[in-house]
Design a protein around this motif. Sequence first.
Motif, PDB file in Angstrom:
ATOM      1  N   GLU A 181       0.826  -1.208   0.000  1.00 44.80           N
ATOM      2  CA  GLU A 181       0.000   0.000   0.000  1.00 44.80           C
ATOM      3  C   GLU A 181       0.860   1.257   0.000  1.00 44.80           C
ATOM      4  O   GLU A 181       0.509   2.263  -0.632  1.00 44.80           O
ATOM      5  CB  GLU A 181      -0.924  -0.023   1.212  1.00 44.80           C
ATOM      6  N   ASN A 182       2.010   1.185   0.670  1.00 47.35           N
ATOM      7  CA  ASN A 182       2.919   2.338   0.734  1.00 47.35           C
ATOM      8  C   ASN A 182       3.930   2.359  -0.410  1.00 47.35           C
ATOM      9  O   ASN A 182       4.767   3.257  -0.478  1.00 47.35           O
ATOM     10  CB  ASN A 182       3.667   2.345   2.064  1.00 47.35           C
ATOM     11  N   LYS A 183       3.865   1.334  -1.263  1.00 53.21           N
ATOM     12  CA  LYS A 183       4.734   1.214  -2.450  1.00 53.21           C
ATOM     13  C   LYS A 183       6.217   1.194  -2.059  1.00 53.21           C
ATOM     14  O   LYS A 183       7.048   1.922  -2.609  1.00 53.21           O
ATOM     15  CB  LYS A 183       4.445   2.339  -3.448  1.00 53.21           C
ATOM     16  N   ILE A 184       6.520   0.334  -1.080  1.00 50.33           N
ATOM     17  CA  ILE A 184       7.872   0.205  -0.566  1.00 50.33           C
ATOM     18  C   ILE A 184       8.375  -1.224  -0.774  1.00 50.33           C
ATOM     19  O   ILE A 184       7.674  -2.189  -0.466  1.00 50.33           O
ATOM     20  CB  ILE A 184       7.940   0.539   0.940  1.00 50.33           C
ATOM     21  N   LEU A 185       9.597  -1.352  -1.278  1.00 47.60           N
ATOM     22  CA  LEU A 185      10.271  -2.641  -1.367  1.00 47.60           C
ATOM     23  C   LEU A 185      11.241  -2.727  -0.191  1.00 47.60           C
ATOM     24  O   LEU A 185      12.216  -1.980  -0.132  1.00 47.60           O
ATOM     25  CB  LEU A 185      11.021  -2.772  -2.697  1.00 47.60           C
ATOM     26  N   ARG A 186      10.953  -3.644   0.747  1.00 45.20           N
ATOM     27  CA  ARG A 186      11.715  -3.714   1.987  1.00 45.20           C
ATOM     28  C   ARG A 186      12.110  -5.173   2.270  1.00 45.20           C
ATOM     29  O   ARG A 186      11.318  -6.096   2.070  1.00 45.20           O
ATOM     30  CB  ARG A 186      10.872  -3.192   3.149  1.00 45.20           C
ATOM     31  N   HIS A 187      13.340  -5.395   2.730  1.00 43.43           N
ATOM     32  CA  HIS A 187      13.776  -6.758   3.040  1.00 43.43           C
ATOM     33  C   HIS A 187      13.047  -7.279   4.268  1.00 43.43           C
ATOM     34  O   HIS A 187      12.672  -6.519   5.163  1.00 43.43           O
ATOM     35  CB  HIS A 187      15.291  -6.810   3.240  1.00 43.43           C
ATOM     36  N   VAL A 188      12.864  -8.593   4.320  1.00 37.83           N
ATOM     37  CA  VAL A 188      12.145  -9.222   5.423  1.00 37.83           C
ATOM     38  C   VAL A 188      12.989  -9.244   6.687  1.00 37.83           C
ATOM     39  O   VAL A 188      12.525  -8.896   7.771  1.00 37.83           O
ATOM     40  CB  VAL A 188      11.716 -10.660   5.044  1.00 37.83           C
ATOM     41  N   SER A 189      14.251  -9.661   6.553  1.00 34.51           N
ATOM     42  CA  SER A 189      15.116  -9.790   7.735  1.00 34.51           C
ATOM     43  C   SER A 189      16.575  -9.615   7.319  1.00 34.51           C
ATOM     44  O   SER A 189      16.891  -9.513   6.130  1.00 34.51           O
ATOM     45  CB  SER A 189      14.929 -11.164   8.389  1.00 34.51           C
ATOM     46  N   ALA A 190      17.447  -9.642   8.303  1.00 36.82           N
ATOM     47  CA  ALA A 190      18.881  -9.501   8.026  1.00 36.82           C
ATOM     48  C   ALA A 190      19.406 -10.652   7.185  1.00 36.82           C
ATOM     49  O   ALA A 190      20.459 -10.530   6.541  1.00 36.82           O
ATOM     50  CB  ALA A 190      19.659  -9.417   9.336  1.00 36.82           C
ATOM     51  N   ALA A 191      18.665 -11.777   7.140  1.00 35.34           N
ATOM     52  CA  ALA A 191      19.080 -12.928   6.324  1.00 35.34           C
ATOM     53  C   ALA A 191      19.080 -12.592   4.837  1.00 35.34           C
ATOM     54  O   ALA A 191      19.666 -13.329   4.033  1.00 35.34           O
ATOM     55  CB  ALA A 191      18.162 -14.116   6.586  1.00 35.34           C
ATOM     56  N   PHE A 192      18.472 -11.491   4.475  1.00 37.94           N
ATOM     57  CA  PHE A 192      18.477 -11.014   3.090  1.00 37.94           C
ATOM     58  C   PHE A 192      19.901 -10.961   2.547  1.00 37.94           C
ATOM     59  O   PHE A 192      20.170 -11.313   1.393  1.00 37.94           O
ATOM     60  CB  PHE A 192      17.843  -9.618   3.040  1.00 37.94           C
ATOM     61  N   SER A 193      20.842 -10.532   3.397  1.00 43.89           N
ATOM     62  CA  SER A 193      22.225 -10.315   2.951  1.00 43.89           C
ATOM     63  C   SER A 193      22.975 -11.606   2.671  1.00 43.89           C
ATOM     64  O   SER A 193      24.088 -11.564   2.145  1.00 43.89           O
ATOM     65  CB  SER A 193      22.993  -9.498   3.989  1.00 43.89           C
ATOM     66  N   GLU A 194      22.372 -12.754   2.993  1.00 43.68           N
ATOM     67  CA  GLU A 194      23.062 -14.026   2.785  1.00 43.68           C
ATOM     68  C   GLU A 194      23.022 -14.493   1.334  1.00 43.68           C
ATOM     69  O   GLU A 194      23.760 -15.405   0.958  1.00 43.68           O
ATOM     70  CB  GLU A 194      22.456 -15.102   3.697  1.00 43.68           C
ATOM     71  N   ASP A 195      22.170 -13.886   0.522  1.00 41.42           N
ATOM     72  CA  ASP A 195      22.034 -14.291  -0.882  1.00 41.42           C
ATOM     73  C   ASP A 195      22.352 -13.105  -1.784  1.00 41.42           C
ATOM     74  O   ASP A 195      21.524 -12.208  -1.964  1.00 41.42           O
ATOM     75  CB  ASP A 195      20.606 -14.784  -1.145  1.00 41.42           C
ATOM     76  N   PRO A 196      23.534 -13.059  -2.402  1.00 37.25           N
ATOM     77  CA  PRO A 196      23.935 -11.902  -3.214  1.00 37.25           C
ATOM     78  C   PRO A 196      23.063 -11.685  -4.449  1.00 37.25           C
ATOM     79  O   PRO A 196      22.983 -10.567  -4.957  1.00 37.25           O
ATOM     80  CB  PRO A 196      25.381 -12.235  -3.605  1.00 37.25           C
ATOM     81  N   LEU A 197      22.400 -12.729  -4.929  1.00 40.71           N
ATOM     82  CA  LEU A 197      21.537 -12.559  -6.093  1.00 40.71           C
ATOM     83  C   LEU A 197      20.390 -11.594  -5.808  1.00 40.71           C
ATOM     84  O   LEU A 197      19.852 -10.977  -6.714  1.00 40.71           O
ATOM     85  CB  LEU A 197      20.979 -13.915  -6.545  1.00 40.71           C
ATOM     86  N   ARG A 198      20.053 -11.442  -4.536  1.00 37.70           N
ATOM     87  CA  ARG A 198      18.932 -10.583  -4.166  1.00 37.70           C
ATOM     88  C   ARG A 198      19.184  -9.121  -4.507  1.00 37.70           C
ATOM     89  O   ARG A 198      18.246  -8.355  -4.683  1.00 37.70           O
ATOM     90  CB  ARG A 198      18.616 -10.757  -2.676  1.00 37.70           C
ATOM     91  N   VAL A 199      20.425  -8.722  -4.608  1.00 35.03           N
ATOM     92  CA  VAL A 199      20.725  -7.354  -5.042  1.00 35.03           C
ATOM     93  C   VAL A 199      20.131  -7.115  -6.430  1.00 35.03           C
ATOM     94  O   VAL A 199      19.491  -6.087  -6.697  1.00 35.03           O
ATOM     95  CB  VAL A 199      22.245  -7.102  -5.055  1.00 35.03           C
ATOM     96  N   PHE A 200      20.316  -8.080  -7.313  1.00 32.12           N
ATOM     97  CA  PHE A 200      19.810  -7.954  -8.678  1.00 32.12           C
ATOM     98  C   PHE A 200      18.294  -8.181  -8.743  1.00 32.12           C
ATOM     99  O   PHE A 200      17.605  -7.564  -9.544  1.00 32.12           O
ATOM    100  CB  PHE A 200      20.539  -8.946  -9.597  1.00 32.12           C
ATOM    101  N   ARG A 201      17.785  -9.058  -7.873  1.00 29.24           N
ATOM    102  CA  ARG A 201      16.343  -9.293  -7.840  1.00 29.24           C
ATOM    103  C   ARG A 201      15.600  -8.043  -7.385  1.00 29.24           C
ATOM    104  O   ARG A 201      14.570  -7.679  -7.968  1.00 29.24           O
ATOM    105  CB  ARG A 201      16.017 -10.464  -6.908  1.00 29.24           C
ATOM    106  N   VAL A 202      16.108  -7.385  -6.371  1.00 29.07           N
ATOM    107  CA  VAL A 202      15.441  -6.168  -5.892  1.00 29.07           C
ATOM    108  C   VAL A 202      15.505  -5.081  -6.960  1.00 29.07           C
ATOM    109  O   VAL A 202      14.534  -4.341  -7.173  1.00 29.07           O
ATOM    110  CB  VAL A 202      16.061  -5.687  -4.569  1.00 29.07           C
ATOM    111  N   ALA A 203      16.639  -4.977  -7.642  1.00 32.14           N
ATOM    112  CA  ALA A 203      16.740  -4.016  -8.747  1.00 32.14           C
ATOM    113  C   ALA A 203      15.697  -4.329  -9.816  1.00 32.14           C
ATOM    114  O   ALA A 203      15.088  -3.414 -10.401  1.00 32.14           O
ATOM    115  CB  ALA A 203      18.140  -4.051  -9.348  1.00 32.14           C
TER     116      ALA A 203
END
Length: 374
Positions: free
Chosen positions: A117-139
């Motif tokens: 609703e607020n149009k925000i892309l936000r990581h769920v937890s600090a475990a986000f940083s364990e998968d480097p592919l997520r940098v490109f997925r979020v982009a």
Amino acid sequence: MKTYLVGGAVRDELLGRKVTERDWVVVGATPQQMLDAGYTQVGKDFPVFLHPKTKEEYALARTERKAGQGYTGFVCDASASVTLEQDLQRRDLTVNAIARDQDGRLFDPYNGKQDLENKILRHVSAAFSEDPLRVFRVARFATRYHYLGFTIAEDTLELMRSMASSGELATLTPERVWQETARSLMERSPAVYFTVLSQCQAFEEWFCELPSPPDPAYDALTKSATSGMPLENRFSTLCTGLTEDAVKSLAARLKMPNAVSSLARLAATLSCHIDGQLDATTIIAMFDAADAWRKPERFSALLDVFTVTANARGIASWEHRNHILLSALEQARTIDVKAIIETGVKGPDIKAAVRDARCEAVNHVLTSEDATQK
């Protein structure tokens, strides 16, 4: 045993977007129970099953623990004791961590609906940083939902910066990076993908040959998307200011398809003709380099790339130049090589005679265009 619709299907339903693919998570089941129910197991790293009728994917709820480098360095627990909340916690973004049961009830332990609703892309937890592919997925997600006004949360962007500086991006395979890149290029605002990567200092690691955004090349990329151009055209707009060697280096690093790399190399080597001097010899050399004789469709695609590039750079003369090149190719292709050979020309003289005839045809077009302009 309970089944929930998860991830992109729930997210896009809530956004009112068309759902093209449905993924399910199963809580409280064992692999044997799934097999007994008629599902077919397809997952190698963790238990994923295909529904016996719909063939949609059903994954057992699981947790992941980092145990090595890269996006494959995980140990998974898919036991029947894993809860839905634990499974959702391992996902990348809150908007992707929403589940819906078969009665239509939403399970949203990480406030993904509010972030939608607020149009925000936000990581769920600090475990986000364990998968480097997520940098490109979020982009990529930022690119896909840019037209709706979505932005990346600042703390998520900062986490992406720290991931880029850690060196973990170098552990990714070219195929996965290209997959995220290709999908982003086909969105309506593809320049956003490279802008996000630049903002989090992840651009240089994989795309160092490309100009950094902002640059007119990204305006051309946007125009190519607006025009509905195919993937190879869109990527080639970014290569018009590069050397051929730079494109080769980039293509090799990303292991991109030949159709993309070949057009990109042409765009790089021939982009000087967007506003350079045109004469018959130059035009024929351009046709030769592009193999326009055998591949006129690819040459037409090249001119489409140059059209959006010229528009982005404000080169007003291109429209007329484009018309000349198309007319010149049409006339030069009428030269009958067989008829030239039948005149008695032999050996290396054949190539020279064909070139002279084609130059004469192109000169005729140039003369006619000059007369029209006057």
